[in-house]
Design a protein around this motif. Structure first.
Motif, PDB file in Angstrom:
ATOM      1  N   LYS A 124     -22.170 -30.124  23.976  1.00 49.66           N
ATOM      2  CA  LYS A 124     -21.392 -31.320  23.650  1.00 49.66           C
ATOM      3  C   LYS A 124     -20.261 -31.515  24.649  1.00 49.66           C
ATOM      4  CE  LYS A 124     -21.804 -31.784  18.610  1.00 49.66           C
ATOM      5  NZ  LYS A 124     -20.993 -31.870  17.362  1.00 49.66           N
ATOM      6  N   ASP A 151     -17.935 -33.747  23.779  1.00 49.31           N
ATOM      7  CA  ASP A 151     -16.883 -34.181  22.856  1.00 49.31           C
ATOM      8  C   ASP A 151     -17.189 -33.554  21.508  1.00 49.31           C
ATOM      9  OD1 ASP A 151     -15.263 -35.511  21.039  1.00 49.31           O
ATOM     10  OD2 ASP A 151     -15.397 -37.442  22.068  1.00 49.31           O
ATOM     11  N   PRO A 152     -16.237 -32.862  20.877  1.00 46.57           N
ATOM     12  CA  PRO A 152     -16.503 -32.229  19.575  1.00 46.57           C
ATOM     13  C   PRO A 152     -17.013 -33.200  18.522  1.00 46.57           C
ATOM     14  CG  PRO A 152     -14.416 -31.464  20.465  1.00 46.57           C
ATOM     15  CD  PRO A 152     -14.876 -32.585  21.349  1.00 46.57           C
ATOM     16  N   SER A 153     -16.662 -34.475  18.642  1.00 51.10           N
ATOM     17  CA  SER A 153     -17.081 -35.464  17.652  1.00 51.10           C
ATOM     18  C   SER A 153     -18.447 -36.075  17.964  1.00 51.10           C
ATOM     19  CB  SER A 153     -16.035 -36.580  17.565  1.00 51.10           C
ATOM     20  OG  SER A 153     -15.949 -37.286  18.792  1.00 51.10           O
ATOM     21  N   ASN A 201     -23.269 -38.184  24.610  1.00 49.19           N
ATOM     22  CA  ASN A 201     -22.075 -37.414  24.962  1.00 49.19           C
ATOM     23  C   ASN A 201     -22.339 -35.911  24.962  1.00 49.19           C
ATOM     24  OD1 ASN A 201     -20.421 -39.738  25.219  1.00 49.19           O
ATOM     25  ND2 ASN A 201     -20.205 -39.809  22.996  1.00 49.19           N
TER      26      ASN A 201
END
Length: 372
Positions: A268, A270-272, A292
């Motif tokens: 990832k 981005d953690p989200s 992402n």
């Protein structure tokens, strides 16, 4: 009979042009008499950088004198033939490059038969030094079928080059002094080979670029990776299967091993970001690559990846990818994205971008071609 004459205007001129006194005498009155006088009263300074500039020397004299310069990079602006109390002006020429940053020196000598000579030493530091550097090489391995090798160069000197074998290494169109492009012919011999391009910069040590190329007999290994139980029916015999998974089970950071060829991993950015997962449900089981996230392929020791074909479920689920090496071509009609390049010592990174709306990239299987 001796007489004295005070010259205040001379001192005013010195102050106006910013001269520096050549001695520590606090007496601001210059005396000219009928005794022989030849003196440097002030100057604009004797140290110059590589851009050069103007040197001015204020001479106090009642004699005819000559000016001799022992270097061609200092030029007298006005040649005088009579005794003066005035400013001698010189142009210090640019000093763009040298072997090191040691200043060069020259002397301006003012002479008269009736007085001791005056010697004024000038120092100048170069702007840059001789430099040659190979800043980048497009690949350390060229596939057996041949290809191009690009060498990026940063140099402040002229250089020449030669190749280890001109029968299969030649310079290609698009080369210039900063970027050298070479065509590497196919290796149709029975043996692997190593090529060298050696650069010969003026007044600097040689620098070589080395690359390897397998023979045709050691090329063209192929392996298939399938996901979620997809049944591969092609001609490649070596198949690695990753069946298990669910829409809620992330495979980010999981290392997928691909036999003797390579491994790969999704990460990832981005953690989200949405997870990447293996989806065995539906009529077209697949691996869903979340947006992402980055996909990295890691070649095994002695392996060079040359081609990866991503086969997707539909044209809408063929992502647009950015790559760290080589090139990737998207074909929505064929439902494929095809990467070609030469990756051996370094990993190959793929960045996925949605091709349309919010679609993710859905990969049923991958065909990987490699040399070893």
């Amino acid at each position: 009979m001796k007489y004295h004459k005070y010259i205040c205007m001379l001192m005013a001129a010195m102050a106006a042009v910013g001269f520096t006194s050549c001695d520590d005498d606090d007496d601001n009155v210059i005396v000219i008499n009928d005794d022989p006088v030849l003196d440097i009263v002030a100057s604009t300074g004797n140290k110059f950088d590589g851009e050069g500039g103007t040197l001015q020397i204020l001479v106090n004299s009642n004699l005819d004198y000559d000016v001799v310069i022992d270097a061609d990079w200092i030029v007298r602006q006005v040649a005088r033939s009579a005794a003066v109390n005035d400013v001698e002006t010189f142009q210090v020429m640019p000093y763009p490059i040298a072997k090191d940053m040691t200043p060069r020196t020259a002397t301006v000598t003012i002479t008269s038969p009736d007085a001791e000579p005056l010697v004024y030493t000038v120092e100048q530091t170069p702007q840059d030094i001789y430099r040659f550097e190979v800043t980048g090489v497009s690949a350390s391995y060229i596939s057996s079928s041949g290809g191009t090798l690009t060498v990026s160069i940063s140099s402040t000197v002229d250089y020449t080059y030669d190749v280890s074998d001109a029968s299969w290494i030649s310079e290609a169109e698009g080369s210039n002094s900063d970027t050298r492009v070479f065509t590497i012919a196919a290796n149709d011999t029975e043996s692997n080979r190593t090529g060298y391009i050696t650069f010969h910069p003026t007044d600097l040590p040689d620098e070589s670029v080395e690359f390897a190329q397998n023979s045709m007999s050691n090329a063209g290994n192929e392996i298939v990776v399938t996901f979620a139980g997809y049944v591969y029916t092609g001609d490649i015999e070596n198949v690695v299967e990753y069946k298990d998974g669910s829409t809620s089970t992330s495979v980010n950071d999981q290392i997928f091993d691909v036999g003797n060829a390579c491994s790969f991993v999704f990460t990832k950015n981005d953690p989200s970001a949405a997870i990447t997962y293996i989806n065995p449900a539906g009529s077209k089981p697949h691996l869903q690559w979340g947006k992402n996230s980055t996909l990295a392929f890691i070649p095994k020791d002695g392996v060079t990846l040359t081609k990866i074909v991503f086969h997707c479920t539909t044209g809408n689920y063929v992502g647009i990818m950015s790559v760290s090496e080589g090139e990737c071509v998207r074909d929505s009609k064929a439902m494929t994205a095809t990467w070609t390049g030469n990756a051996s010592l370094d990993d190959v990174y793929f960045g996925y971008e949605s091709s349309s709306g919010t679609y993710s990239m859905r990969i049923m299987y991958m065909e990987i071609t490699y040399d070893m």
